[in-house]
Enzyme design. Structure first.
Site, PDB file in Angstrom:
ATOM      1  N   HIS A  53     -18.335   0.577  13.994  1.00  0.00           N
ATOM      2  CA  HIS A  53     -18.408   1.987  13.620  1.00  0.00           C
ATOM      3  C   HIS A  53     -19.016   2.806  14.755  1.00  0.00           C
ATOM      4  O   HIS A  53     -19.950   2.354  15.430  1.00  0.00           O
ATOM      5  CB  HIS A  53     -19.265   2.185  12.366  1.00  0.00           C
ATOM      6  CG  HIS A  53     -18.673   1.573  11.133  1.00  0.00           C
ATOM      7  ND1 HIS A  53     -18.761   0.217  10.865  1.00  0.00           N
ATOM      8  CD2 HIS A  53     -17.982   2.121  10.107  1.00  0.00           C
ATOM      9  CE1 HIS A  53     -18.142  -0.044   9.722  1.00  0.00           C
ATOM     10  NE2 HIS A  53     -17.663   1.094   9.250  1.00  0.00           N
TER      11      HIS A  53
ATOM     12  N   ASP B 229     -14.687   2.897  13.357  1.00  0.00           N
ATOM     13  CA  ASP B 229     -14.458   3.830  12.249  1.00  0.00           C
ATOM     14  C   ASP B 229     -15.460   4.977  12.245  1.00  0.00           C
ATOM     15  O   ASP B 229     -16.617   4.817  12.647  1.00  0.00           O
ATOM     16  CB  ASP B 229     -14.578   3.097  10.904  1.00  0.00           C
ATOM     17  CG  ASP B 229     -13.384   2.217  10.599  1.00  0.00           C
ATOM     18  OD1 ASP B 229     -12.547   1.997  11.502  1.00  0.00           O
ATOM     19  OD2 ASP B 229     -13.290   1.734   9.450  1.00  0.00           O
TER      20      ASP B 229
END
Length: 230
Positions: A192, A45
């Protein structure tokens, strides 16, 4: 069949979702997939990150792994060559809004505006149309799901026990343990490649990828995970 949460649920970060109700495919949010196949979806992400996303891509290539990158539209504009590389190397590029606003802070209408803006940015740069969306922070409600359904986007979260919290930089050992200690077929794992220092994420992947590969897991995109288990 997918493990999902009913649309009436308003979700923040996951607390306890060991069981999930089943509803029709048109009203589902995908958290993980029930399958007897050794398939796993790695997701990243908030990128692209100009320093660490290329390192992640190098590791994925080394281990013949595919992943799904939930990108921010503004960062795709900043680093278009990385987004193009993601697509060219067979990864899935997915929508994570333009500027990472949480639904609790903006209206569903504002968020869908950002989603559509990001769709346009991604298409203009990569010629790909994302089919998957993940709401920032895991926040969604029925109104947002109605809007994403209109846009034919599948809302995908992550396996509740596979939130590495790598953005907090808890240490490589902690990230590795989160993933390996409770891994299941059909997991969707949350990493992430956000702005800032992702050294621990890269370090953890160096250990996670070969170990899961040794255990016989295949790394596929979210869309492939869903389609291969229908």
């Amino acid at each position: 069949m997918f493990n999902i949460i009913k649309r009436s649920a308003v979700c923040a970060l996951i607390v306890a979702l060991t069981t999930a109700a089943s509803v029709s495919p048109n009203s589902e949010v995908v958290w993980n997939v029930t399958t007897d196949k050794k398939l796993i979806a790695l997701t990243f992400d908030d990128g692209p990150n100009p320093v660490f996303t290329p390192q992640i891509l190098d590791l994925l290539k080394e281990h013949q792994a595919k992943a799904t990158f939930f990108v921010l539209g503004k960062r795709v504009q900043m680093y278009p060559t990385i987004a193009i590389r993601e697509v060219n190397e067979g990864h899935e590029i997915a929508n994570h809004t333009f500027d990472h606003h949480y639904l609790k802070n903006v209206s569903p209408a504002k968020l869908i505006e950002e989603i559509r803006q990001t769709q346009e940015v991604i298409f203009d740069i990569t010629e790909q149309v994302p089919h998957v969306f993940r709401p920032p922070g895991g926040f969604y409600n029925e109104a947002l799901l109605d809007l994403t359904k209109e846009d034919k986007l599948t809302v995908v979260m992550w396996s509740w026990y596979q939130d590495t919290k790598d953005w907090k930089r808890p240490g490589i050992d902690k990230i590795v343990d989160t993933v390996l200690s409770n891994v299941h077929n059909g997991d969707i794992i949350l990493f992430h490649d956000l702005q800032g220092d992702c050294t621990q994420t890269v370090g953890a992947l160096r250990r996670i990828l070969p170990e899961l590969k040794k255990q016989g897991f295949e790394f596929v995109t979210v869309t492939d995970l869903i389609s291969k288990t229908k």
